[in-house]
Scaffold this motif. Structure first.
Motif, PDB file in Angstrom:
ATOM      1  N   ASN A  88       1.192 -14.813  11.218  1.00 36.66           N
ATOM      2  CA  ASN A  88       0.923 -15.203  10.045  1.00 36.66           C
ATOM      3  C   ASN A  88      -0.611 -14.661   9.213  1.00 36.66           C
ATOM      4  OD1 ASN A  88       1.742 -15.532   7.066  1.00 36.66           O
ATOM      5  ND2 ASN A  88       2.181 -17.056   6.732  1.00 36.66           N
ATOM      6  N   PHE A  89      -1.152 -14.238   8.578  1.00 39.00           N
ATOM      7  CA  PHE A  89      -2.465 -14.196   7.956  1.00 39.00           C
ATOM      8  C   PHE A  89      -2.184 -14.152   6.399  1.00 39.00           C
ATOM      9  CE2 PHE A  89      -2.856 -11.395  12.111  1.00 39.00           C
ATOM     10  CZ  PHE A  89      -4.368 -12.077  12.624  1.00 39.00           C
ATOM     11  N   GLY A  90      -1.575 -14.502   6.018  1.00 33.55           N
ATOM     12  CA  GLY A  90      -1.257 -14.710   4.664  1.00 33.55           C
ATOM     13  C   GLY A  90      -1.687 -16.470   4.663  1.00 33.55           C
ATOM     14  N   LEU A  91      -1.506 -17.157   5.870  1.00 30.72           N
ATOM     15  CA  LEU A  91      -2.177 -18.542   5.541  1.00 30.72           C
ATOM     16  C   LEU A  91      -3.605 -18.700   6.289  1.00 30.72           C
ATOM     17  CD1 LEU A  91       0.989 -19.889   8.095  1.00 30.72           C
ATOM     18  CD2 LEU A  91       0.270 -20.109   5.811  1.00 30.72           C
ATOM     19  N   ALA A  92      -4.375 -17.551   6.210  1.00 32.07           N
ATOM     20  CA  ALA A  92      -6.071 -16.863   6.810  1.00 32.07           C
ATOM     21  C   ALA A  92      -5.960 -16.554   5.096  1.00 32.07           C
ATOM     22  CB  ALA A  92      -6.010 -16.370   7.254  1.00 32.07           C
ATOM     23  N   HIS A 114       0.954 -10.436   4.236  1.00 34.91           N
ATOM     24  CA  HIS A 114       1.532 -10.207   2.562  1.00 34.91           C
ATOM     25  C   HIS A 114       0.337 -10.836   1.667  1.00 34.91           C
ATOM     26  CE1 HIS A 114       5.477  -9.630  -0.169  1.00 34.91           C
ATOM     27  NE2 HIS A 114       4.440 -10.662  -0.569  1.00 34.91           N
ATOM     28  N   GLY A 115       0.446  -9.221   0.760  1.00 40.42           N
ATOM     29  CA  GLY A 115      -0.194  -9.796  -0.585  1.00 40.42           C
ATOM     30  C   GLY A 115      -1.918  -9.679  -0.331  1.00 40.42           C
ATOM     31  N   LEU A 116      -2.246  -9.799   0.785  1.00 41.07           N
ATOM     32  CA  LEU A 116      -3.861  -9.495   1.279  1.00 41.07           C
ATOM     33  C   LEU A 116      -4.383  -8.372   0.797  1.00 41.07           C
ATOM     34  CD1 LEU A 116      -3.530 -11.462   4.053  1.00 41.07           C
ATOM     35  CD2 LEU A 116      -3.766 -12.676   2.444  1.00 41.07           C
ATOM     36  N   ALA A 117      -6.057  -8.992   0.569  1.00 42.79           N
ATOM     37  CA  ALA A 117      -6.503  -7.384  -0.227  1.00 42.79           C
ATOM     38  C   ALA A 117      -7.389  -6.738   1.110  1.00 42.79           C
ATOM     39  CB  ALA A 117      -7.899  -7.613  -0.914  1.00 42.79           C
ATOM     40  N   LEU A 118      -6.871  -6.195   1.935  1.00 44.83           N
ATOM     41  CA  LEU A 118      -7.397  -5.427   3.160  1.00 44.83           C
ATOM     42  C   LEU A 118      -7.862  -3.694   2.418  1.00 44.83           C
ATOM     43  CD1 LEU A 118      -4.306  -6.013   4.670  1.00 44.83           C
ATOM     44  CD2 LEU A 118      -6.401  -7.245   5.138  1.00 44.83           C
ATOM     45  N   SER A 119      -8.512  -3.199   1.573  1.00 44.95           N
ATOM     46  CA  SER A 119      -8.730  -2.441   1.224  1.00 44.95           C
ATOM     47  C   SER A 119     -10.472  -1.758   2.588  1.00 44.95           C
ATOM     48  CB  SER A 119      -8.891  -2.128   0.116  1.00 44.95           C
ATOM     49  OG  SER A 119     -10.512  -2.832  -0.252  1.00 44.95           O
ATOM     50  N   GLU A 120     -10.179  -0.536   2.888  1.00 42.96           N
ATOM     51  CA  GLU A 120     -10.943   0.355   3.321  1.00 42.96           C
ATOM     52  C   GLU A 120     -10.846   0.051   5.437  1.00 42.96           C
ATOM     53  OE1 GLU A 120     -14.906   0.164   2.374  1.00 42.96           O
ATOM     54  OE2 GLU A 120     -13.747   1.024   0.395  1.00 42.96           O
ATOM     55  N   SER A 121      -9.859  -1.107   5.403  1.00 41.05           N
ATOM     56  CA  SER A 121      -9.607  -1.526   7.114  1.00 41.05           C
ATOM     57  C   SER A 121      -8.666   0.017   7.593  1.00 41.05           C
ATOM     58  CB  SER A 121      -8.386  -2.879   6.782  1.00 41.05           C
ATOM     59  OG  SER A 121      -8.841  -3.962   6.438  1.00 41.05           O
ATOM     60  N   THR A 122      -9.110   0.008   8.519  1.00 36.92           N
ATOM     61  CA  THR A 122      -8.654   0.554  10.096  1.00 36.92           C
ATOM     62  C   THR A 122      -7.319  -0.324  11.073  1.00 36.92           C
ATOM     63  OG1 THR A 122     -10.259   0.277  11.909  1.00 36.92           O
ATOM     64  CG2 THR A 122     -11.269   2.089   9.902  1.00 36.92           C
ATOM     65  N   CYS A 136       0.439  -6.118  -0.574  1.00 35.70           N
ATOM     66  CA  CYS A 136      -1.069  -5.601  -0.132  1.00 35.70           C
ATOM     67  C   CYS A 136      -2.499  -4.459  -0.876  1.00 35.70           C
ATOM     68  CB  CYS A 136      -1.140  -5.407   1.434  1.00 35.70           C
ATOM     69  SG  CYS A 136      -0.526  -6.510   2.673  1.00 35.70           S
ATOM     70  N   ASP A 137      -3.330  -4.810  -0.764  1.00 33.22           N
ATOM     71  CA  ASP A 137      -4.490  -3.667  -0.617  1.00 33.22           C
ATOM     72  C   ASP A 137      -4.774  -3.073   0.145  1.00 33.22           C
ATOM     73  OD1 ASP A 137      -6.279  -1.802  -1.649  1.00 33.22           O
ATOM     74  OD2 ASP A 137      -7.543  -3.910  -2.999  1.00 33.22           O
ATOM     75  N   LEU A 138      -4.168  -1.539   0.065  1.00 37.05           N
ATOM     76  CA  LEU A 138      -4.107  -1.240   1.284  1.00 37.05           C
ATOM     77  C   LEU A 138      -4.800   0.203   1.027  1.00 37.05           C
ATOM     78  CD1 LEU A 138      -1.361  -1.313   3.080  1.00 37.05           C
ATOM     79  CD2 LEU A 138      -2.739  -2.499   4.141  1.00 37.05           C
ATOM     80  N   ARG A 139      -5.756   0.330  -0.297  1.00 36.57           N
ATOM     81  CA  ARG A 139      -6.679   1.486  -0.131  1.00 36.57           C
ATOM     82  C   ARG A 139      -7.403   1.862   0.046  1.00 36.57           C
ATOM     83  NH1 ARG A 139      -9.420  -0.396  -5.871  1.00 36.57           N
ATOM     84  NH2 ARG A 139      -9.340  -2.378  -4.406  1.00 36.57           N
ATOM     85  N   ARG A 140      -7.898   3.868   0.695  1.00 38.95           N
ATOM     86  CA  ARG A 140      -8.416   3.789   1.786  1.00 38.95           C
ATOM     87  C   ARG A 140      -8.849   3.377   3.366  1.00 38.95           C
ATOM     88  NH1 ARG A 140     -10.840   2.851  -2.909  1.00 38.95           N
ATOM     89  NH2 ARG A 140     -11.977   0.988  -2.115  1.00 38.95           N
ATOM     90  N   THR A 141      -7.564   2.783   3.375  1.00 37.89           N
ATOM     91  CA  THR A 141      -6.971   2.860   4.744  1.00 37.89           C
ATOM     92  C   THR A 141      -6.949   3.572   5.523  1.00 37.89           C
ATOM     93  OG1 THR A 141      -4.716   1.797   4.697  1.00 37.89           O
ATOM     94  CG2 THR A 141      -6.818  -0.847   4.319  1.00 37.89           C
ATOM     95  N   ASP A 142      -7.395   3.280   6.799  1.00 40.19           N
ATOM     96  CA  ASP A 142      -6.630   4.239   7.929  1.00 40.19           C
ATOM     97  C   ASP A 142      -5.654   4.042   9.615  1.00 40.19           C
ATOM     98  OD1 ASP A 142      -6.796   6.329   9.550  1.00 40.19           O
ATOM     99  OD2 ASP A 142      -8.793   6.406   9.918  1.00 40.19           O
TER     100      ASP A 142
END
Length: 200
Positions: A88-92, A114-122, A136-142
């Motif tokens: 659960n990365f929501g705790l981090a 859940h709910g994390l900002a992860l833009s530009e992750s792959t 989640c913010d998944l903008r520009r993810t691959d």
């Protein structure tokens, strides 16, 4: 390795170390700051990482399955051929940074972001079955080559992301921001499934 990070009882700083081996199941790793370290092998399975930070670290073949990451911070980390089942990365603390994560060939079934900002992750060639990406913010993810069966995206922002080569996903475009989302013909049916439309 065990002596270096397990149950330190206080803050410690570890820089540019190669950490191989494992801590005992249920071990507590508290307040340790890792920078530019490489973790290899079954290092942290079922560990309790409390208030730790990982900056520009690489995890190769690491089992983090069922680990607890309470109040720990991950910045620009890379995971290769690792297992992160049910974490659960929501705790981090992982948000607010571009390239927060790079996953390659990893298994993350039942993990929650859940709910994390992860833009530009792959997330390349990963298994992401029943993962929670809600809000989640998944903008520009691959997600190239990843299996996304059962993954939840309600409320997520997938603008300018890529699902080309990904399989198994089903998105309700009424609940997800999708402007600029790239999909291929093979996976496009996942956008129509919530409407009961079957692509023949």
């Amino acid at each position: 390795m065990t002596e270096l990070i397990e149950e330190t009882g206080g803050a410690a700083y570890v820089l540019e170390k190669r950490l191989v081996g494992s801590v005992r199941i249920g071990a507590v790793v508290r307040g340790v700051e890792f920078e530019a370290c490489t973790f290899e092998g079954n290092v942290l399975a079922e560990a309790r990482l409390l208030g730790c930070s990982f900056t520009e670290c690489t995890f190769v073949g690491v089992d983090l399955g069922r680990a607890t990451v309470t109040d720990s911070t991950f910045r620009e980390c890379r995971f290769v051929e690792s297992r992160l089942l049910g974490v659960n990365f929501g705790l981090a603390h992982v948000g607010g940074l571009s390239s927060a994560f790079a996953f390659e060939g990893c298994r993350l079934d039942y993990a929650s972001f859940h709910g994390l900002a992860l833009s530009e992750s792959t997330w390349r060639d990963c298994r992401l079955v029943d993962v929670d990406f809600g809000e989640c913010d998944l903008r520009r993810t691959d997600f190239a080559g990843s299996e996304l069966s059962g993954a939840a995206f309600a409320g997520a922002d997938l603008r300018d992301a890529s699902l080309v080569g990904a399989t198994g996903y089903a998105l309700d475009v009424r609940e997800v921001k999708v402007k600029g989302l790239r999909v291929d013909a093979a996976g496009a049916g996942g956008l129509l499934a919530p409407f009961g439309i079957v692509v023949a």
